[in-house]
Design a protein around this motif. Sequence first.
Motif, PDB file in Angstrom:
ATOM      1  N   ALA A 162       0.826  -1.204   0.000  1.00 38.27           N
ATOM      2  CA  ALA A 162       0.000   0.000   0.000  1.00 38.27           C
ATOM      3  C   ALA A 162       0.864   1.259   0.000  1.00 38.27           C
ATOM      4  O   ALA A 162       0.561   2.244  -0.692  1.00 38.27           O
ATOM      5  N   GLU A 163       1.947   1.222   0.765  1.00 33.45           N
ATOM      6  CA  GLU A 163       2.861   2.365   0.798  1.00 33.45           C
ATOM      7  C   GLU A 163       3.482   2.596  -0.570  1.00 33.45           C
ATOM      8  O   GLU A 163       3.586   3.737  -1.046  1.00 33.45           O
ATOM      9  N   SER A 164       3.886   1.514  -1.245  1.00 29.12           N
ATOM     10  CA  SER A 164       4.519   1.647  -2.548  1.00 29.12           C
ATOM     11  C   SER A 164       3.556   2.177  -3.603  1.00 29.12           C
ATOM     12  O   SER A 164       3.983   2.771  -4.601  1.00 29.12           O
ATOM     13  N   LEU A 165       2.262   1.977  -3.387  1.00 24.85           N
ATOM     14  CA  LEU A 165       1.250   2.464  -4.324  1.00 24.85           C
ATOM     15  C   LEU A 165       0.782   3.885  -3.998  1.00 24.85           C
ATOM     16  O   LEU A 165      -0.121   4.415  -4.649  1.00 24.85           O
ATOM     17  N   GLY A 166       1.388   4.489  -2.985  1.00 24.19           N
ATOM     18  CA  GLY A 166       1.030   5.857  -2.619  1.00 24.19           C
ATOM     19  C   GLY A 166      -0.270   5.973  -1.854  1.00 24.19           C
ATOM     20  O   GLY A 166      -0.886   7.045  -1.827  1.00 24.19           O
ATOM     21  N   LEU A 167      -0.701   4.891  -1.197  1.00 27.72           N
ATOM     22  CA  LEU A 167      -1.979   4.906  -0.484  1.00 27.72           C
ATOM     23  C   LEU A 167      -1.854   5.410   0.956  1.00 27.72           C
ATOM     24  O   LEU A 167      -2.872   5.580   1.631  1.00 27.72           O
ATOM     25  N   ASP A 168      -0.629   5.625   1.429  1.00 26.01           N
ATOM     26  CA  ASP A 168      -0.392   6.163   2.772  1.00 26.01           C
ATOM     27  C   ASP A 168      -1.251   5.446   3.814  1.00 26.01           C
ATOM     28  O   ASP A 168      -2.135   6.038   4.451  1.00 26.01           O
ATOM     29  N   PRO A 169      -0.997   4.157   4.057  1.00 25.18           N
ATOM     30  CA  PRO A 169      -1.898   3.370   4.887  1.00 25.18           C
ATOM     31  C   PRO A 169      -1.813   3.630   6.381  1.00 25.18           C
ATOM     32  O   PRO A 169      -2.685   3.180   7.130  1.00 25.18           O
ATOM     33  N   VAL A 170      -0.795   4.335   6.840  1.00 24.00           N
ATOM     34  CA  VAL A 170      -0.587   4.515   8.279  1.00 24.00           C
ATOM     35  C   VAL A 170      -0.616   5.991   8.629  1.00 24.00           C
ATOM     36  O   VAL A 170      -0.066   6.830   7.907  1.00 24.00           O
ATOM     37  N   VAL A 171      -1.282   6.301   9.737  1.00 25.03           N
ATOM     38  CA  VAL A 171      -1.277   7.667  10.274  1.00 25.03           C
ATOM     39  C   VAL A 171      -0.762   7.619  11.711  1.00 25.03           C
ATOM     40  O   VAL A 171      -0.912   6.616  12.402  1.00 25.03           O
ATOM     41  N   GLU A 172      -0.139   8.699  12.132  1.00 24.12           N
ATOM     42  CA  GLU A 172       0.349   8.795  13.507  1.00 24.12           C
ATOM     43  C   GLU A 172      -0.499   9.799  14.266  1.00 24.12           C
ATOM     44  O   GLU A 172      -0.734  10.909  13.788  1.00 24.12           O
ATOM     45  N   LEU A 173      -0.955   9.401  15.434  1.00 23.09           N
ATOM     46  CA  LEU A 173      -1.811  10.253  16.254  1.00 23.09           C
ATOM     47  C   LEU A 173      -1.102  10.599  17.551  1.00 23.09           C
ATOM     48  O   LEU A 173      -0.508   9.733  18.202  1.00 23.09           O
ATOM     49  N   PRO A 174      -1.142  11.862  17.949  1.00 26.83           N
ATOM     50  CA  PRO A 174      -0.398  12.297  19.128  1.00 26.83           C
ATOM     51  C   PRO A 174      -1.064  11.881  20.434  1.00 26.83           C
ATOM     52  O   PRO A 174      -2.290  11.886  20.561  1.00 26.83           O
TER      53      PRO A 174
END
Length: 374
Positions: free
Chosen positions: A329-341
Amino acid sequence: MAAPPTALGPLNVLDFSRVLAEPFATMLLADLGAVVTKVERPGTGDDTRAWGPPYDDAGEATYFQAVNRNKSSVALDLATPSGCATARAAALDADVVVENFRPGVMDRLGLGAEELCAANPRLIYCSITGFGPGAGAALPGYDLLVQAVGGLMSITGDPDGEPQKVGVALVDVLAGLFASVGILAALRHRDSTGTGQRVEVDLLSSLLAALVNQGAAYTAGGVVPGRLGNRHPSIAPYELLPCADRDLALAVGNDRQFRALCAVLDLGELATDARFATNPARVANREALRTLLEKQLRERPAADWAAQLSEVGVPAGVVNDIAGAFALAESLGLDPVVELPRSDGSAVALTRNPIGLSATPPRYCTAPPPLPQQ
């Protein structure tokens, strides 16, 4: 810089739910801008706070983290009059109340749908149960149990092996999705009429609806499907096939794709063979077809075949583990992960909401809340 607009702000959601199905639904609402307040038991909180390992780097159970971002939490003892009174006041000020207790529990606490909706006619009251509020009210709504009695395990696994559950609590996820759709439909109705309503979802009905073609095979065709392993009951070849190093997932959905597959594998004669030229014929002769395909596929690594087949429009891919899936998913530009504070300055990495909205995208404001201290 001003925060971007949200689809559901400033919707006020009071969340009495625990574990997975309805917390997943309320997290989706929170991602879309709703203000979600999670009501938890003092001292222990949601059951999933103790469901580990695994844990994240802050020692929190990743199960709880998965479905509780963008929420705040309050500890209320619903076994006490004061706790119920506080909860009732919050519910009467809410747009949406969600709960997944066994049927009758919220009524006994004075927090049932009939009582709260009478006091607040605009309230949308969503309940998820295991088996509905009728004859199945006393049955425990655990995902494994529903996968078993709901037929999913009977069509999952090797034909000669034991029935298998899916590797994630899929019925809970499905029920959470149905619940969120129901809540959004009820909100649309309230926008038009000014009146709220009840939203009721049960795990068993959610599973039966999600059986789709397998369910229709029974209801419309009188066929009781069985286990086929990784094969499809109505399409061939649609399965895993061994290559020189590992398995290849091959999902040939039409005759054009089959002809392209045959060309890549240097098996062009199969495309005109009466046993394989059409999909119904391939399904009827799947064993013979598998033998011929497997012989060719074993000559090269799976990744090589996947790349070559993909170039000509044949759906094919290697079998990834979870890390490989996120990497893809990362390689396809889908940005699968988000970081939350977190409040202490650290962050937790979670899976991105898959819904893309051009004007009101999902938000990622806060990590799942710590258990409130009494």
